[in-house]
Design an enzyme around this catalytic site. Structure first.
Site, PDB file in Angstrom:
ATOM      1  N   CYS A 109     -27.645   1.529 -12.693  1.00 55.46           N
ATOM      2  CA  CYS A 109     -27.432   2.604 -11.827  1.00 55.46           C
ATOM      3  C   CYS A 109     -28.724   3.705 -11.700  1.00 55.46           C
ATOM      4  O   CYS A 109     -29.942   2.918 -11.541  1.00 55.46           O
ATOM      5  CB  CYS A 109     -26.205   3.356 -12.565  1.00 55.46           C
ATOM      6  SG  CYS A 109     -25.440   4.645 -11.435  1.00 55.46           S
ATOM      7  N   THR A 110     -28.620   4.668 -12.119  1.00 53.43           N
ATOM      8  CA  THR A 110     -29.726   5.628 -12.232  1.00 53.43           C
ATOM      9  C   THR A 110     -30.769   5.522 -13.255  1.00 53.43           C
ATOM     10  O   THR A 110     -31.554   6.111 -13.452  1.00 53.43           O
ATOM     11  CB  THR A 110     -29.065   7.066 -12.170  1.00 53.43           C
ATOM     12  OG1 THR A 110     -28.358   7.431 -13.023  1.00 53.43           O
ATOM     13  CG2 THR A 110     -28.520   7.323 -10.734  1.00 53.43           C
TER      14      THR A 110
END
Length: 322
Positions: A109-110
Site C-alpha cells: 500500500c502506501t
C-alpha cells in the site's frame, strides 16, 4: 532448504493489515514445511527504539527489536498506513540503510511512499493503493507509477496496491521460494485466491464502476456479472429492470457512471480473464462462456483492451495447472 530472513518495519500509524497479512502468509509457509530445517522463513519486526507502536486502527504492536540496530534481512517489508505521511525521517533513513543489504525490498500500500522517500524507486516502475497513485506520481515524478496492477516488481523492488494486495505479493514470494504447491497450501489455509502474477487489475468491474442507487439497476449489475453469456443488449436489460430502453440507458449511465454497453464489455472481459487465469478450458469454450460467441470476437476485445491476445494473456497469467 534455505531459510529466508524477513524484517517487517513498524512505525506509529502503520496499517495493521499491511503487517499481519504478509506475516500470516510467511508464517503459513512455515506450516507447509513442517520438519524442514531450517524453517523457510524467520520473521522479525522492528521499530525505532524497539518500543510498542500504535496502528492506524489503534492496535498496539510490540516489535521484536530496535530498527536502529536491525541487521539487513533477505526480505525487507515496508507496510503502509497513516504514518507514511508525513514520514518519520529516521524510519526512511533506516530503510535506505537496510535496503542495499536486502535481497528483496517489498512495500504494501502506501509503504511505497517510504521507499520513494528513501530514493529506492527512482527510475523504477511502482504502484500503490489506487487512491494514492496520483499523489505518488506528483511527488516523485521520476517514478513510473502504474495504478492498474495488484503489484509491480522491478528488479529487487516490489510494490503492491492496497492492503490485501500485500497478501498477493507475499504469496508470489512464497511461490518463488518454495514452489506453487506451498503457496497454494498457504492460500487455501487463509481462504484467499492464489494470485501469482501482479498483472491483474486492482479493480473488478463492479468496484471500478459505481453501484446504482435503485434496486432494479443494482440487480441488473449483478445479473450482468453473473451471466456474461446471456443476452445483455439494452433492450433485454431494460426489460429486466422494468424500464423502457431509453429510460434504462439514461438511468444506468446516470447512476453507474458508464453506459450499459461499456459495463457489459468490462464484465465480459473480466469473466474471460478469470477463466483464462483459473481454468484449463479451451479458448472457444471460454469465448462462449464469457459472452463473446467466437474466439475471434474475444481476441479483438483482448487486443483492444489489454494489447495482448487471449493465448498470450493465459501464458502470462495462468495460475493453475491444466
Amino acid at each position: 532448504m534455505t531459510s529466508h530472513d524477513v524484517l517487517i518495519v513498524l512505525f506509529e500509524g502503520v496499517q495493521s493489515l499491511d503487517v499481519t497479512g504478509p506475516l500470516e502468509v510467511f508464517a503459513g509457509a512455515a506450516g507447509t514445511a513442517r520438519g524442514a530445517h531450517p524453517a523457510p522463513y524467520r520473521i522479525r519486526t522492528a521499530a525505532l527504539g524497539g518500543g510498542p507502536v500504535r496502528t492506524s486502527a489503534g492496535l498496539r504492536l510490540l516489535p521484536d527489536e530496535d530498527l536502529r540496530a536491525a541487521a539487513p534481512p533477505d526480505v525487507l517489508l515496508v507496510p503502509g498506513g497513516r504514518g507514511t505521511y508525513p514520514a518519520d525521517p529516521e524510519v526512511v533513513e533506516r530503510i535506505a540503510a537496510l535496503a542495499p543489504g536486502a535481497g528483496r525490498v517489498v512495500s504494501v500500500c502506501t509503504g511505497a511512499f517510504l521507499l520513494a522517500e528513501a530514493g529506492l524507486l527512482t527510475g523504477r516502475r511502482a504502484t500503490t493503493h489506487w487512491a494514492y497513485c496520483g499523489t505518488l506520481a506528483r511527488r516523485f515524478p521520476r517514478i513510473a507509477v502504474d495504478p492498474e496492477p495488484i503489484f509491480v516488481r522491478d528488479g529487487p523492488y516490489a510494490t503492491s496496491a492496497g492492503v490485501t494486495a500485500g497478501i498477493d505479493l507475499a504469496l508470489a514470494l512464497v511461490e518463488e521460494d518454495l514452489g506453487r504447491d506451498a503457496a497454494l497450501a498457504v492460500a487455501r489455509g487463509l481462504v484467499v485466491f492464489l494470485r501469482r502474477p501482479g498483472g491483474q487489475a486492482q479493480f473488478s468491474t463492479q468496484l471500478a464502476a459505481q453501484l446504482a442507487e435503485r434496486h432494479p439497476l443494482r440487480e441488473v449489475q449483478r445479473w450482468i456479472t453473473e451471466h456474461p453469456e446471456a443476452d445483455l443488449s439494452v433492450d433485454a436489460l431494460a426489460e429486466r429492470a422494468a424500464l423502457s430502453p431509453r429510460q434504462f440507458a439514461r438511468a444506468f449511465r446516470a447512476e453507474v457512471g458508464v453506459t450499459p454497453g461499456h459495463y457489459v464489455d468490462r464484465a465480459r472481459l473480466e469473466a474471460a480473464r478469470r477463466l483464462l487465469e483459473d481454468t484449463g478450458s479451451g479458448v472457444a469454450e471460454i469465448a462462449r462462456a464469457a459472452g463473446y460467441g467466437t474466439p475471434e470476437a474475444m481476441r479483438r476485445a483482448f487486443v483492444r483492451a489489454l494489447a495482448v491476445p487471449p493465448a498470450e494473456y493465459r501464458r502470462r497469467f495462468h495460475s493453475v495447472r491444466s
